[in-house]
Design a protein around this motif. Sequence first.
Motif, PDB file in Angstrom:
ATOM      1  N   LEU A 220       0.827  -1.207   0.000  1.00 20.11           N
ATOM      2  CA  LEU A 220       0.000   0.000   0.000  1.00 20.11           C
ATOM      3  C   LEU A 220       0.855   1.247   0.000  1.00 20.11           C
ATOM      4  O   LEU A 220       0.590   2.201  -0.754  1.00 20.11           O
ATOM      5  N   THR A 221       1.892   1.263   0.853  1.00 27.16           N
ATOM      6  CA  THR A 221       2.715   2.464   0.973  1.00 27.16           C
ATOM      7  C   THR A 221       3.425   2.765  -0.342  1.00 27.16           C
ATOM      8  O   THR A 221       3.383   3.897  -0.835  1.00 27.16           O
ATOM      9  N   ILE A 222       4.061   1.729  -0.916  1.00 25.61           N
ATOM     10  CA  ILE A 222       4.774   1.945  -2.183  1.00 25.61           C
ATOM     11  C   ILE A 222       3.788   2.391  -3.257  1.00 25.61           C
ATOM     12  O   ILE A 222       4.042   3.347  -3.998  1.00 25.61           O
ATOM     13  N   SER A 223       2.633   1.709  -3.335  1.00 25.75           N
ATOM     14  CA  SER A 223       1.712   2.034  -4.426  1.00 25.75           C
ATOM     15  C   SER A 223       1.129   3.431  -4.260  1.00 25.75           C
ATOM     16  O   SER A 223       0.954   4.149  -5.241  1.00 25.75           O
ATOM     17  N   SER A 224       0.836   3.865  -3.018  1.00 26.57           N
ATOM     18  CA  SER A 224       0.253   5.204  -2.890  1.00 26.57           C
ATOM     19  C   SER A 224       1.297   6.286  -3.161  1.00 26.57           C
ATOM     20  O   SER A 224       0.955   7.342  -3.708  1.00 26.57           O
ATOM     21  N   ALA A 225       2.575   6.010  -2.806  1.00 25.49           N
ATOM     22  CA  ALA A 225       3.621   6.979  -3.153  1.00 25.49           C
ATOM     23  C   ALA A 225       3.729   7.117  -4.669  1.00 25.49           C
ATOM     24  O   ALA A 225       3.822   8.222  -5.215  1.00 25.49           O
TER      25      ALA A 225
ATOM     26  N   ALA B  31      -6.037  -0.569  -3.561  1.00 22.37           N
ATOM     27  CA  ALA B  31      -5.988  -0.654  -2.104  1.00 22.37           C
ATOM     28  C   ALA B  31      -6.902  -1.762  -1.598  1.00 22.37           C
ATOM     29  O   ALA B  31      -6.545  -2.519  -0.687  1.00 22.37           O
ATOM     30  N   ASN B  32      -8.085  -1.893  -2.204  1.00 21.93           N
ATOM     31  CA  ASN B  32      -9.029  -2.928  -1.783  1.00 21.93           C
ATOM     32  C   ASN B  32      -8.439  -4.320  -2.010  1.00 21.93           C
ATOM     33  O   ASN B  32      -8.577  -5.212  -1.168  1.00 21.93           O
ATOM     34  N   ALA B  33      -7.766  -4.494  -3.138  1.00 20.83           N
ATOM     35  CA  ALA B  33      -7.159  -5.802  -3.415  1.00 20.83           C
ATOM     36  C   ALA B  33      -6.066  -6.114  -2.398  1.00 20.83           C
ATOM     37  O   ALA B  33      -5.951  -7.245  -1.927  1.00 20.83           O
ATOM     38  N   PHE B  34      -5.264  -5.088  -2.037  1.00 13.79           N
ATOM     39  CA  PHE B  34      -4.183  -5.325  -1.078  1.00 13.79           C
ATOM     40  C   PHE B  34      -4.717  -5.635   0.320  1.00 13.79           C
ATOM     41  O   PHE B  34      -4.124  -6.399   1.059  1.00 13.79           O
ATOM     42  N   LEU B  35      -5.847  -5.002   0.695  1.00 10.61           N
ATOM     43  CA  LEU B  35      -6.317  -5.113   2.074  1.00 10.61           C
ATOM     44  C   LEU B  35      -7.281  -6.269   2.294  1.00 10.61           C
ATOM     45  O   LEU B  35      -7.511  -6.679   3.428  1.00 10.61           O
ATOM     46  N   SER B  36      -7.863  -6.786   1.198  1.00 15.78           N
ATOM     47  CA  SER B  36      -8.961  -7.725   1.361  1.00 15.78           C
ATOM     48  C   SER B  36      -8.537  -9.001   2.090  1.00 15.78           C
ATOM     49  O   SER B  36      -7.490  -9.577   1.821  1.00 15.78           O
TER      50      SER B  36
ATOM     51  N   LYS C  93       1.641  -5.928 -10.384  1.00 15.76           N
ATOM     52  CA  LYS C  93       2.081  -6.253  -9.020  1.00 15.76           C
ATOM     53  C   LYS C  93       0.918  -6.669  -8.147  1.00 15.76           C
ATOM     54  O   LYS C  93       1.107  -7.420  -7.176  1.00 15.76           O
ATOM     55  N   VAL C  94      -0.302  -6.203  -8.459  1.00 16.21           N
ATOM     56  CA  VAL C  94      -1.461  -6.679  -7.708  1.00 16.21           C
ATOM     57  C   VAL C  94      -1.624  -8.178  -7.949  1.00 16.21           C
ATOM     58  O   VAL C  94      -1.922  -8.943  -7.029  1.00 16.21           O
ATOM     59  N   GLY C  95      -1.398  -8.613  -9.196  1.00 13.03           N
ATOM     60  CA  GLY C  95      -1.436 -10.040  -9.499  1.00 13.03           C
ATOM     61  C   GLY C  95      -0.363 -10.797  -8.730  1.00 13.03           C
ATOM     62  O   GLY C  95      -0.624 -11.856  -8.155  1.00 13.03           O
ATOM     63  N   VAL C  96       0.854 -10.223  -8.695  1.00 13.99           N
ATOM     64  CA  VAL C  96       1.945 -10.865  -7.957  1.00 13.99           C
ATOM     65  C   VAL C  96       1.600 -10.956  -6.477  1.00 13.99           C
ATOM     66  O   VAL C  96       1.799 -11.993  -5.828  1.00 13.99           O
ATOM     67  N   TYR C  97       1.027  -9.857  -5.949  1.00 15.86           N
ATOM     68  CA  TYR C  97       0.614  -9.863  -4.538  1.00 15.86           C
ATOM     69  C   TYR C  97      -0.392 -10.992  -4.288  1.00 15.86           C
ATOM     70  O   TYR C  97      -0.278 -11.733  -3.302  1.00 15.86           O
ATOM     71  N   ALA C  98      -1.373 -11.141  -5.189  1.00 19.72           N
ATOM     72  CA  ALA C  98      -2.401 -12.169  -5.003  1.00 19.72           C
ATOM     73  C   ALA C  98      -1.769 -13.559  -5.040  1.00 19.72           C
ATOM     74  O   ALA C  98      -2.171 -14.444  -4.273  1.00 19.72           O
TER      75      ALA C  98
ATOM     76  N   PHE D 231     -13.689 -13.262  -2.286  1.00 21.44           N
ATOM     77  CA  PHE D 231     -14.627 -12.608  -3.187  1.00 21.44           C
ATOM     78  C   PHE D 231     -14.411 -11.097  -3.200  1.00 21.44           C
ATOM     79  O   PHE D 231     -14.558 -10.434  -4.228  1.00 21.44           O
ATOM     80  N   ASN D 232     -14.041 -10.548  -2.034  1.00 15.22           N
ATOM     81  CA  ASN D 232     -13.753  -9.120  -1.986  1.00 15.22           C
ATOM     82  C   ASN D 232     -12.489  -8.804  -2.796  1.00 15.22           C
ATOM     83  O   ASN D 232     -12.393  -7.744  -3.413  1.00 15.22           O
ATOM     84  N   LEU D 233     -11.556  -9.751  -2.819  1.00 15.84           N
ATOM     85  CA  LEU D 233     -10.375  -9.596  -3.669  1.00 15.84           C
ATOM     86  C   LEU D 233     -10.802  -9.507  -5.134  1.00 15.84           C
ATOM     87  O   LEU D 233     -10.303  -8.679  -5.897  1.00 15.84           O
ATOM     88  N   TYR D 234     -11.756 -10.345  -5.510  1.00 18.80           N
ATOM     89  CA  TYR D 234     -12.288 -10.301  -6.876  1.00 18.80           C
ATOM     90  C   TYR D 234     -12.918  -8.941  -7.165  1.00 18.80           C
ATOM     91  O   TYR D 234     -12.688  -8.348  -8.227  1.00 18.80           O
ATOM     92  N   VAL D 235     -13.696  -8.440  -6.197  1.00 19.99           N
ATOM     93  CA  VAL D 235     -14.318  -7.129  -6.385  1.00 19.99           C
ATOM     94  C   VAL D 235     -13.251  -6.050  -6.519  1.00 19.99           C
ATOM     95  O   VAL D 235     -13.353  -5.168  -7.387  1.00 19.99           O
ATOM     96  N   GLY D 236     -12.198  -6.134  -5.678  1.00 21.63           N
ATOM     97  CA  GLY D 236     -11.094  -5.186  -5.780  1.00 21.63           C
ATOM     98  C   GLY D 236     -10.477  -5.203  -7.174  1.00 21.63           C
ATOM     99  O   GLY D 236     -10.258  -4.160  -7.798  1.00 21.63           O
ATOM    100  N   PHE D 237     -10.235  -6.415  -7.687  1.00 20.31           N
ATOM    101  CA  PHE D 237      -9.700  -6.570  -9.043  1.00 20.31           C
ATOM    102  C   PHE D 237     -10.615  -5.919 -10.062  1.00 20.31           C
ATOM    103  O   PHE D 237     -10.156  -5.204 -10.964  1.00 20.31           O
ATOM    104  N   GLU D 238     -11.921  -6.166  -9.929  1.00 15.54           N
ATOM    105  CA  GLU D 238     -12.860  -5.619 -10.914  1.00 15.54           C
ATOM    106  C   GLU D 238     -12.884  -4.099 -10.865  1.00 15.54           C
ATOM    107  O   GLU D 238     -12.983  -3.439 -11.900  1.00 15.54           O
ATOM    108  N   ILE D 239     -12.809  -3.534  -9.641  1.00 17.27           N
ATOM    109  CA  ILE D 239     -12.801  -2.069  -9.519  1.00 17.27           C
ATOM    110  C   ILE D 239     -11.604  -1.494 -10.270  1.00 17.27           C
ATOM    111  O   ILE D 239     -11.728  -0.580 -11.096  1.00 17.27           O
ATOM    112  N   LEU D 240     -10.429  -2.071 -10.001  1.00 15.43           N
ATOM    113  CA  LEU D 240      -9.240  -1.493 -10.643  1.00 15.43           C
ATOM    114  C   LEU D 240      -9.222  -1.778 -12.140  1.00 15.43           C
ATOM    115  O   LEU D 240      -8.780  -0.939 -12.935  1.00 15.43           O
ATOM    116  N   LEU D 241      -9.760  -2.944 -12.547  1.00 15.72           N
ATOM    117  CA  LEU D 241      -9.777  -3.252 -13.972  1.00 15.72           C
ATOM    118  C   LEU D 241     -10.742  -2.343 -14.718  1.00 15.72           C
ATOM    119  O   LEU D 241     -10.417  -1.822 -15.785  1.00 15.72           O
ATOM    120  N   ALA D 242     -11.938  -2.138 -14.130  1.00 25.76           N
ATOM    121  CA  ALA D 242     -12.913  -1.277 -14.800  1.00 25.76           C
ATOM    122  C   ALA D 242     -12.317   0.110 -15.006  1.00 25.76           C
ATOM    123  O   ALA D 242     -12.450   0.712 -16.080  1.00 25.76           O
TER     124      ALA D 242
END
Lengths: 514, 162
Positions: free
Chosen positions: A84-89, A127-132, A255-260, A136-147
Motif C-alpha cells: 500500500l505504501t509503495i503504491s500510494s507513493a 488498495a481494496n485488493a491489497f487489504l482484502s 504487481k497486484v497479481g503478484v501480490y495475489a 470474493f472481496n479480492l475479486y471485487v477489488g480486481f474488478e474495480i481497478l480493472l474497470a
Amino acid sequence: MTDYTWIVPLPVVIPLSAAGLALALYRRPNVQRLVTVVALALVLVASVALLVLADDGPLVVDVGGWAAPVGIDLVADRLSALMLTISSAVTLCVLLYSLAQGNEDDEESAPVSIYHPTYLVLTAGVANAFLSGDLFNLYVGFEILLAASYVLITLGGTGERIRAGTIYIVVALLSSVLFLVAIAMIYAATGTVNLAQLAIRLPEIDPGVSLVLQVLLLLAFAIKAAVFPLSAWLPDSYPTAPAPVTAVFAGLLTKVGVYAIIRTQTLLFPDGRLDDALMWAALATMVIGILGAVAQDDIKRLLSFTLVSHIGFMVFGIALATDLGYTAAIYYVAHHITVQTALFLVVGLVERAGGSTSLTKLGGLAKLTPVLAILFFVPAMNLGGIPPLSGFLGKIGLIEAGVQMGTPLAYVLVVGSVLTSLLTLYALVKAWNKAFWQTPEEPRPPVRLPFGMVAPTAALVAVGLLLTVAAGPLYAYTERAAVSLTERTPYVDAVLPDGERGQGVSDDVAEDEQ
Amino acid sequence: MIDMSPNIVLVVTIGVLFATGVYLLLERSLSRVLIGVILIGNGANLLFLVAGGAAGRPPIVGDEPEGQMSDPLPQAMVLTAIVITLGMTAFLLALAYRSWQLHRHDEVQDDVEDRRIAQLAAVDERAVTDLDTEVAAGSLDEEAAEARDETDQGAPRRVVRP
C-alpha cells in the motif's frame, strides 16, 4: 493501547468518496485537481501509518461489524501495508506528473474531466485488493481497478488505443471469469471464501481437488501478473496509453497479481506442490521476456518487455517458497514498482523532448537535455541490477535464496536470472546509446521540459535510490513480513481469534449452532 | 444436512454455456467476443448456484426453519457478479461501436508494430536502424487504420511506405 483499526479502510474509502466528489465537480477542473491531490496525499499518510502499525501484528476490521467468516474483513499485515505504501507513493507522483502535463499541453491532449475520478477509482481498487481478507472481496477489488483501467487505457478513443484496449479488456475479462470460477469451486469445496478460514479448511479437503483449485487461482492471477505464457497481451496493449497511464499500469497492475499469488500461495496452499511448475514459468518469463525486449525498436515496447521479464524474478522468489525467497521477492516487488514507473515517466519526457519513441528516430538527447539523461540513466542501471542500487540488492537476495535451496532446478534459475540481468543491461544500454548519444536524423529544436513533470519523475527516481539507502531496515521489514507469511498463524489468529469467528454481531448465531 | 449432489440439468447447461462461450471468444468480431464473454459469465454464475447446494426455502431468519433454507451467500455473490458483467458488457458495446465509427468494422486487429518486428526477423533485418538504413514506416495510427486482417487471409501485408 489505542485502537487504530479505523485507519485500515481509509485507503479504500477516501479515494472512492473523492472519486464521487471529483465526478460531481467536473465543471471546475481546478477544484477537481485539488480534491484528487488531497485524497491521494491522505491515502499516502494512512498507508505509512499502517506500515508502522502493522509491524506489531496484523490490523483487522470486520466491515459493518459483521464477524469475519460471515461478514467481509479487511486485513492490513506487513505485506499489505508495504504494498500500500509503495503504491500510494507511486500513484501520487504519477498524478502530479499528469497534472503538469495537463497544464502544459493544449486541450486536446490534456486529460479530460473523466481522468481524475477514474484514477481515484483505480487507486481504491488497488488498495481494496491489497487489504482484502476475503477471496470474493479480492475479486471485487480486481474488478474495480480493472474497470478503471479499461477507461484509462482507451482514454480519448483513438484508433490505436481502441485496438490495444480491446485486446487488454478481453484478456482481463477472461482472467476475471477464471477467478470467478475458482471462487465458485472453492466455495463448493469448503463452504467459505474467507482467506483465514480457507487456510484452516483447505488442508482438510481432498488433495486432488485442492490442486485443481490452486491451478485455477494461479491461472487467473498469472494472466493479471503477465507470467509467461500468459503475458502476450501486455507488451501489445500498454505502450499505446498516455505516458502517466502506462506508468501507473506498469508499476501497479501486474504487481497486484503478484501480490495475489504471494498471498494465496503462502496462506492457502503452503504445501508447495506447484513450486517446480512455477520455477519453470519464472525461467521462461525472465528469458523470453527479455529476448523480446532486445528485439524492440520502440522504447515503450522495450520497457513493457522488461516489465514482463522482471515479473519472472518475483515468481522465482515465490516458487522457492522459503523465508529467504519470499523476503527477496517482496523487496523486489517494492523495488520494481518504483523503478518501472519512473522509467515510463522518463520515457514520457523523452517522447516530449525527442518527438518520438522510436529508437531509430531519437538521438542526441544527452546534449539537448542533460537532466533527462541522468533521470533515465539512474533507474535504467537500477533495473539492470548494477551495484549498489536496489535492483542489485533484490537480485542478490534472490540468487542467495536460490543457492541456499541448492536443487539443480534452483541453480538453473540462478543462472537464468543472471543471464536476464545481463540482457536487461544490454537492452537498456542500447536504448541509452540510441536515444541519448546517436546523431539524430535531423537536429531537434531545444525544448524546455516543464518543471512540474520533471519534479515528480525525479522524486520517483529518488524513492528508488531511497530503497537502496534504506535497504537495511526495509530488508529487515520484508524479512519479518516473509516470516509471518510462512508461519501463517499470525494472519489466521488475527482474523479469527478463537479459530471460529471474528469480532462482530454474529456471535449469537455462532452460539445457536453450538 | 443439505443434499450436496449437483443438479444434472444445471451442470449440463454450464458445460454448454462454457463451450459456446469459448468458441465465440475465438472469433475476430468484437460483437461475437462480447456474446462469448456474456455466455461464459452466465456459466460461472450458474456454477455459483450449483456450489451453493440444493435449492431450499427463502433464507429469511424467523420465517423459515433454518435447516430447510437455501444458502444465501452464493446468491449474493452471483448478484455482484451479474452487476459487474452488466457494466463490462456496456463498456465492450461502446468499444465495438467506437471501432465501427472509426473503421466501419469491429474486428479485433493485430498489433502492427509486432508484425513489423516479425517481418524484419523474417527477412533477417535489424530491429533498430541507423541513419544509413531504411526509414521506418508512418505512425501506428496510420498503419492501424489500414490493417484489416480477415481480408488478407492472415498473410502479413506490406504497408506502402511514403
